[in-house]
Design a protein around this motif. Structure first.
Motif, PDB file in Angstrom:
ATOM      1  N   ALA A 239      71.139  19.984  36.298  1.00 13.93           N
ATOM      2  CA  ALA A 239      71.336  20.458  37.717  1.00 13.93           C
ATOM      3  C   ALA A 239      72.754  19.809  38.141  1.00 13.93           C
ATOM      4  CB  ALA A 239      70.073  20.129  38.476  1.00 13.93           C
ATOM      5  N   VAL A 240      73.491  20.429  38.774  1.00 12.50           N
ATOM      6  CA  VAL A 240      74.672  20.179  39.600  1.00 12.50           C
ATOM      7  C   VAL A 240      74.774  20.519  40.904  1.00 12.50           C
ATOM      8  CG1 VAL A 240      77.027  20.309  39.453  1.00 12.50           C
ATOM      9  CG2 VAL A 240      75.965  20.468  37.532  1.00 12.50           C
ATOM     10  N   GLY A 241      74.677  19.812  41.965  1.00 18.54           N
ATOM     11  CA  GLY A 241      74.728  19.977  43.340  1.00 18.54           C
ATOM     12  C   GLY A 241      75.924  21.095  43.784  1.00 18.54           C
ATOM     13  N   LEU A 242      75.589  21.706  44.881  1.00 20.05           N
ATOM     14  CA  LEU A 242      76.418  22.731  45.272  1.00 20.05           C
ATOM     15  C   LEU A 242      77.804  22.320  45.321  1.00 20.05           C
ATOM     16  CD1 LEU A 242      74.071  25.122  47.244  1.00 20.05           C
ATOM     17  CD2 LEU A 242      74.790  25.092  44.832  1.00 20.05           C
ATOM     18  N   SER A 243      77.702  21.202  46.179  1.00 21.53           N
ATOM     19  CA  SER A 243      79.058  20.887  46.768  1.00 21.53           C
ATOM     20  C   SER A 243      79.796  20.038  45.504  1.00 21.53           C
ATOM     21  CB  SER A 243      78.708  19.749  47.905  1.00 21.53           C
ATOM     22  OG  SER A 243      78.142  18.665  47.323  1.00 21.53           O
ATOM     23  N   GLN A 244      78.908  19.524  44.652  1.00 27.48           N
ATOM     24  CA  GLN A 244      79.725  18.878  43.828  1.00 27.48           C
ATOM     25  C   GLN A 244      80.511  19.836  42.790  1.00 27.48           C
ATOM     26  OE1 GLN A 244      75.502  16.948  42.188  1.00 27.48           O
ATOM     27  NE2 GLN A 244      77.206  15.825  41.052  1.00 27.48           N
ATOM     28  N   ARG A 245      80.296  20.944  42.744  1.00 22.30           N
ATOM     29  CA  ARG A 245      80.998  21.920  41.740  1.00 22.30           C
ATOM     30  C   ARG A 245      82.406  22.268  42.372  1.00 22.30           C
ATOM     31  NH1 ARG A 245      75.945  26.303  41.441  1.00 22.30           N
ATOM     32  NH2 ARG A 245      74.324  24.665  41.262  1.00 22.30           N
ATOM     33  N   THR A 246      82.520  22.188  43.577  1.00 23.33           N
ATOM     34  CA  THR A 246      83.785  22.704  44.369  1.00 23.33           C
ATOM     35  C   THR A 246      84.634  21.475  44.401  1.00 23.33           C
ATOM     36  OG1 THR A 246      83.040  22.495  46.475  1.00 23.33           O
ATOM     37  CG2 THR A 246      83.335  24.670  45.659  1.00 23.33           C
TER      38      THR A 246
END
Length: 211
Positions: free
Chosen positions: A41-48
């Motif tokens: 799992a990767v948080g939504l904000s972590q991706r950008t």
């Protein structure tokens, strides 16, 4: 984990498509940064945040859609802006449910994005991906409903310092579409279409013709 219907598990399907897409882009000379390369799992904000840190030129987020109405189907591509219609608002609300951002923070960030050229470039990228993905799928013998290019306030696209789009490759709640998503050949055709859209956008910026 994302939606799971008709034996389709979003996080598994999207990872497979992303890895296939990455290999195709690398074969065409692009450097690819993955949000994940395995089932984590990767948080939504972590991706950008990661994309900004690596100074990426484009950000593409791949998703599987779902709907309470099991007759709804199709391929659609989004860019960050206010919702273009009720359907786009619903899709954004579903995707944003997993976000760690607060609504107030999102509104201020969205207002900042509106003042930049990223919206126009993201719209062009979304258009290239939508058009060429559907073209590739048709060439491979798949009839897929074209749901078009839309705008919506997706948390996962907020904060990106580059053109960013979100692709919904199909509805796992639609029986036929779910069956296709479970087919490796279909997922590879999807990856080919996504790659062609990205390369066409790259080539248009550099004023080259895409083979």
């Amino acid at each position: 984990p994302g939606p799971s219907h008709n034996k389709v598990v979003e996080r598994v399907i999207t990872l497979d498509i992303a890895l296939r897409l990455g290999r195709l882009l690398e074969a065409n000379g692009l450097d690819v940064v993955y949000s994940r390369r395995d089932d984590r799992a990767v948080g939504l904000s972590q991706r950008t945040v990661a994309a900004n840190r690596k100074e990426c030129d484009l950000f593409v987020s791949i998703h599987v859609n779902a709907n309470e109405d099991r007759s709804v189907q199709g391929f659609e591509t989004y860019y960050l802006d206010f919702a273009s219609n009720q359907h786009a608002a619903r899709v954004a609300a579903l995707e944003n449910a997993r976000s760690e951002r607060r609504l107030g923070n999102m509104q201020s960030m969205l207002a900042e994005v509106m003042l930049s050229a990223r919206v126009d470039e993201s719209r062009r990228l979304a258009s290239d991906i939508q058009r060429l993905s559907l073209f590739r799928l048709k060439r491979r013998g798949y009839e897929v409903r074209n749901n078009g290019t839309k705008s919506a306030p997706f948390h996962v696209l907020l904060g990106a310092n580059m053109p960013a789009v979100l692709v919904e490759v199909g509805y796992c709640t639609h029986g036929q579409e779910a069956k296709r998503l479970l087919d490796a050949k279909y997922r590879h055709a999807l990856a080919e279409g996504l790659a062609e859209g990205i390369l066409a956008y790259r080539d248009r910026l550099s004023k080259r013709r895409t083979a």
